[in-house]
Design a protein around this motif. Structure first.
Motif, PDB file in Angstrom:
ATOM      1  N   PHE A  38      30.665   1.080   4.639  1.00 60.48           N
ATOM      2  CA  PHE A  38      31.622   0.645   5.660  1.00 60.48           C
ATOM      3  C   PHE A  38      32.453  -0.538   5.150  1.00 60.48           C
ATOM      4  O   PHE A  38      32.955  -1.353   5.939  1.00 60.48           O
ATOM      5  CB  PHE A  38      30.893   0.238   6.946  1.00 60.48           C
ATOM      6  CG  PHE A  38      30.341   1.389   7.740  1.00 60.48           C
ATOM      7  CD1 PHE A  38      30.473   2.695   7.293  1.00 60.48           C
ATOM      8  CD2 PHE A  38      29.690   1.167   8.941  1.00 60.48           C
ATOM      9  CE1 PHE A  38      29.965   3.764   8.018  1.00 60.48           C
ATOM     10  CE2 PHE A  38      29.174   2.226   9.678  1.00 60.48           C
ATOM     11  CZ  PHE A  38      29.305   3.528   9.222  1.00 60.48           C
ATOM     12  N   GLY A  87      30.060   8.390   7.946  1.00 60.33           N
ATOM     13  CA  GLY A  87      28.608   8.270   7.825  1.00 60.33           C
ATOM     14  C   GLY A  87      27.899   9.522   8.296  1.00 60.33           C
ATOM     15  O   GLY A  87      26.950  10.002   7.658  1.00 60.33           O
ATOM     16  N   PHE A  90      32.444   5.745  11.117  1.00 62.36           N
ATOM     17  CA  PHE A  90      31.238   6.327  11.721  1.00 62.36           C
ATOM     18  C   PHE A  90      31.172   7.830  11.440  1.00 62.36           C
ATOM     19  O   PHE A  90      30.123   8.366  11.080  1.00 62.36           O
ATOM     20  CB  PHE A  90      31.239   6.054  13.226  1.00 62.36           C
ATOM     21  CG  PHE A  90      30.027   6.560  13.944  1.00 62.36           C
ATOM     22  CD1 PHE A  90      28.779   5.988  13.744  1.00 62.36           C
ATOM     23  CD2 PHE A  90      30.135   7.627  14.827  1.00 62.36           C
ATOM     24  CE1 PHE A  90      27.655   6.470  14.414  1.00 62.36           C
ATOM     25  CE2 PHE A  90      29.024   8.109  15.506  1.00 62.36           C
ATOM     26  CZ  PHE A  90      27.780   7.522  15.288  1.00 62.36           C
ATOM     27  N   SER A 110      25.989   2.135   5.591  1.00 61.31           N
ATOM     28  CA  SER A 110      26.653   1.234   6.536  1.00 61.31           C
ATOM     29  C   SER A 110      26.874  -0.169   5.962  1.00 61.31           C
ATOM     30  O   SER A 110      27.215  -1.088   6.708  1.00 61.31           O
ATOM     31  CB  SER A 110      25.831   1.126   7.829  1.00 61.31           C
ATOM     32  OG  SER A 110      24.549   0.582   7.563  1.00 61.31           O
ATOM     33  N   MET A 138      22.035   5.689   8.868  1.00 57.57           N
ATOM     34  CA  MET A 138      23.053   5.314   7.869  1.00 57.57           C
ATOM     35  C   MET A 138      22.642   4.045   7.140  1.00 57.57           C
ATOM     36  O   MET A 138      22.794   3.927   5.914  1.00 57.57           O
ATOM     37  CB  MET A 138      24.416   5.107   8.550  1.00 57.57           C
ATOM     38  CG  MET A 138      25.069   6.357   9.082  1.00 57.57           C
ATOM     39  SD  MET A 138      26.598   5.936   9.988  1.00 57.57           S
ATOM     40  CE  MET A 138      26.776   7.378  11.030  1.00 57.57           C
ATOM     41  N   ASP A 139      22.113   3.090   7.896  1.00 52.83           N
ATOM     42  CA  ASP A 139      21.677   1.837   7.288  1.00 52.83           C
ATOM     43  C   ASP A 139      20.542   2.081   6.298  1.00 52.83           C
ATOM     44  O   ASP A 139      20.511   1.486   5.210  1.00 52.83           O
ATOM     45  CB  ASP A 139      21.231   0.864   8.385  1.00 52.83           C
ATOM     46  CG  ASP A 139      20.931  -0.518   7.841  1.00 52.83           C
ATOM     47  OD1 ASP A 139      21.815  -1.119   7.208  1.00 52.83           O
ATOM     48  OD2 ASP A 139      19.790  -0.998   8.034  1.00 52.83           O
ATOM     49  N   LEU A 147      23.385   5.180  13.382  1.00 52.65           N
ATOM     50  CA  LEU A 147      23.648   3.949  12.633  1.00 52.65           C
ATOM     51  C   LEU A 147      22.402   3.475  11.887  1.00 52.65           C
ATOM     52  O   LEU A 147      22.490   2.994  10.748  1.00 52.65           O
ATOM     53  CB  LEU A 147      24.144   2.853  13.582  1.00 52.65           C
ATOM     54  CG  LEU A 147      25.569   3.030  14.119  1.00 52.65           C
ATOM     55  CD1 LEU A 147      25.862   1.991  15.192  1.00 52.65           C
ATOM     56  CD2 LEU A 147      26.597   2.918  12.986  1.00 52.65           C
TER      57      LEU A 147
END
Length: 499
Positions: free
Chosen positions: A71, A290, A287, A220, A214-215, A211
């Motif tokens: 990101f 991702g 987003f 992210s 993704m992290d 999220l």
């Protein structure tokens, strides 16, 4: 969904655009074409400018780049916000007080005729290369996913699309584009939301769960704190700010729509609203990127970069979503070219051919001249799309930002010198200075390893270019012989600093 069905949707969408064009271009004049009779609705302009700002490059390249950059684009977005504030409260008051049709007339007022023509010429170069590159990207996606299977050659696809754009912009210009861009932005955002919602559902995720995943996969990540990296935080923020100032505030296409709004206050509200919507939309694009990268390994999709989004849509999404994707893709395609061709036509007619100053031309002759220029730009775009097809890059957003660093730098230097100093330039030398800036940047970029060691220049090349041009202008300038007011006040006298 079959290629023939999708092609029918493309034709129906185009018929809708033609209907809007017919409705808005009745009794259109050159004033309608250039500045929409100074009567555009600021809410429509703000919403429509989202589609123009994002274009097909954002729609395809930003989600595709998440696998490589995470990101990190949020760093540039922070700079964008600062840039839009500067455009709204520094540049727009300048343009409105001068009552400009072409924003480059400011350079004529402040620095001289050669400066004015140099600024217009670099805009024409910048927007022609950038918009044709954006157009190529989306045409190429349409070709690969739809028209190859129908046996339509690439050149014919590009020709037909440019003919479509010509048909609905030929008479109405800005007056028409304000409405068609609004329609196209709505279509693009509908496709974005629908695709993101499907990918969430397909992976049994909510926003928070997506999220978190993704992290866990490093998708992210936002901050880059390595000062030697081209993606270093402060370099990205500063570059994003100046990219917005140059590519929006000093770009005739973007400002042509802004100055078509009746009052300065409404134009500033337009810029503030655009900033809010654009920030939210770009965050949603990241987003979506991702989600695409989470879904690809599960679905066995090996495509990367610009090819990832189309590959997942055409190979794994239901027919209804494919239809929505194509509407969104077409909606992203047209704003990247229609406004550019219109603005380029305006700039050539007003800035280079002096159509407004020529008393030897009747209104009918002016219209004929403007139409010929419009046709010529459509032909030039077709040629450049074919060139980009020949030298295709895996990520066109990188190519476009690189081009912008070279071609918008002189505009940044010219406007910054005019706004921040009170000096008078030797106007005859300005064309040499604005050519020297990009040439020096090319040499710096070529030899940056020897010059800076492990430090790598990224998007800040635009700022370096602007500083070089500004420094060159300082060398060919002298203190003004009179008590010169600051530029925002100089607009009261149109002969400021002209000899």
């Amino acid at each position: 969904m079959s290629p023939a069905s999708l092609f029918a949707v493309v034709l129906a969408y185009f018929a809708l655009l033609l209907g809007v064009a017919w409705r808005t271009s009745r009794n259109a004049t050159n004033d309608s074409f250039f500045i929409g009779n100074k009567n555009s609705n600021w809410l429509l302009v703000a919403f429509g400018m989202v589609g123009t700002t994002l274009s097909g490059v954002t729609f395809i390249s930003v989600p595709g780049a998440v696998g490589r950059d995470g990101f990190g684009y949020l760093q540039i977005m922070l700079g964008y916000v600062l840039g839009y504030v500067t455009v709204a409260f520094v540049l727009l008051p300048l343009y409105y007080r001068l009552k400009l049709t072409s924003i480059y007339h400011y350079l004529d007022v402040r620095l001289g005729r050669r400066s004015y023509q140099s600024g217009a010429a670099f805009f024409i170069l910048s927007r022609t290369l950038g918009a044709s590159a954006r157009l190529y990207l989306v045409v190429n996606i349409l070709q690969a996913t739809l028209l190859d299977s129908l046996g339509v050659p690439f050149w014919a696809t590009a020709l037909v699309i440019l003919a479509m754009i010509l048909l609905y912009t030929y008479d109405g210009g800005v007056k028409t584009i304000v409405w068609t861009d609004t329609l196209q932005t709505a279509g693009m955002l509908a496709g974005l939301v629908a695709c993101a919602a499907f990918l969430l559902h397909a992976q049994d995720l909510d926003v928070a769960g997506a999220l978190a995943r993704m992290d866990g996969q490093g998708l992210s990540r936002v901050l880059t704190l390595d000062v030697h990296s081209p993606a270093y935080f402060w370099k990205q923020v500063v570059a994003g700010m100046f990219i917005t100032i140059a590519m929006t505030g000093m770009d005739q296409e973007m400002m042509q729509k802004n100055i078509s709004v009746r009052t300065l206050a409404d134009a500033q509200k337009n810029m503030v609203l655009l900033t809010v919507i654009l920030t939210a939309v770009l965050a949603l694009f990241l987003f979506l990127g991702g989600l695409l990268h989470l879904y690809a390994p599960v679905a066995g999709v090996a495509a990367k970069g610009d090819q990832l989004f189309p590959a997942i849509v055409m190979g794994h999404l239901p027919a209804a979503l494919q239809l929505v994707f194509f509407i969104a893709l077409i909606s992203a395609l047209f704003p990247s070219a229609d406004g550019a061709i219109t603005a380029l036509t305006s700039s050539v007619c007003i800035d280079l051919l002096g159509i407004a100053r020529r008393n030897d031309l009747s209104e009918a002759q002016r219209v004929r001249l403007r139409r010929r220029v419009h046709l010529a730009f459509c032909a030039l775009f077709l040629a450049l799309v074919m060139v980009f097809k020949w030298i295709a890059s895996p990520s066109m957003i990188g190519v476009i930002l690189k081009l912008a660093g070279y071609t918008y730098g002189p505009l940044l230097g010219l406007f910054a010198f005019g706004i921040l100093t009170r000096r008078t330039v030797d106007d005859r030398m300005v064309p040499l200075v604005v050519l020297a800036g990009p040439a020096l940047c090319w040499l710096i970029d070529l030899w940056q390893g020897a010059l800076f060691g492990s430090y790598r220049i990224g998007l800040e090349l635009l700022v370096v270019n602007g500083l070089l041009v500004m420094g060159g202008l300082f060398l060919i300038s002298r203190p003004s012989g009179k008590s010169a007011p600051y530029p925002l006040k100089c607009c009261q006298k149109l002969n400021f600093n002209k000899e």
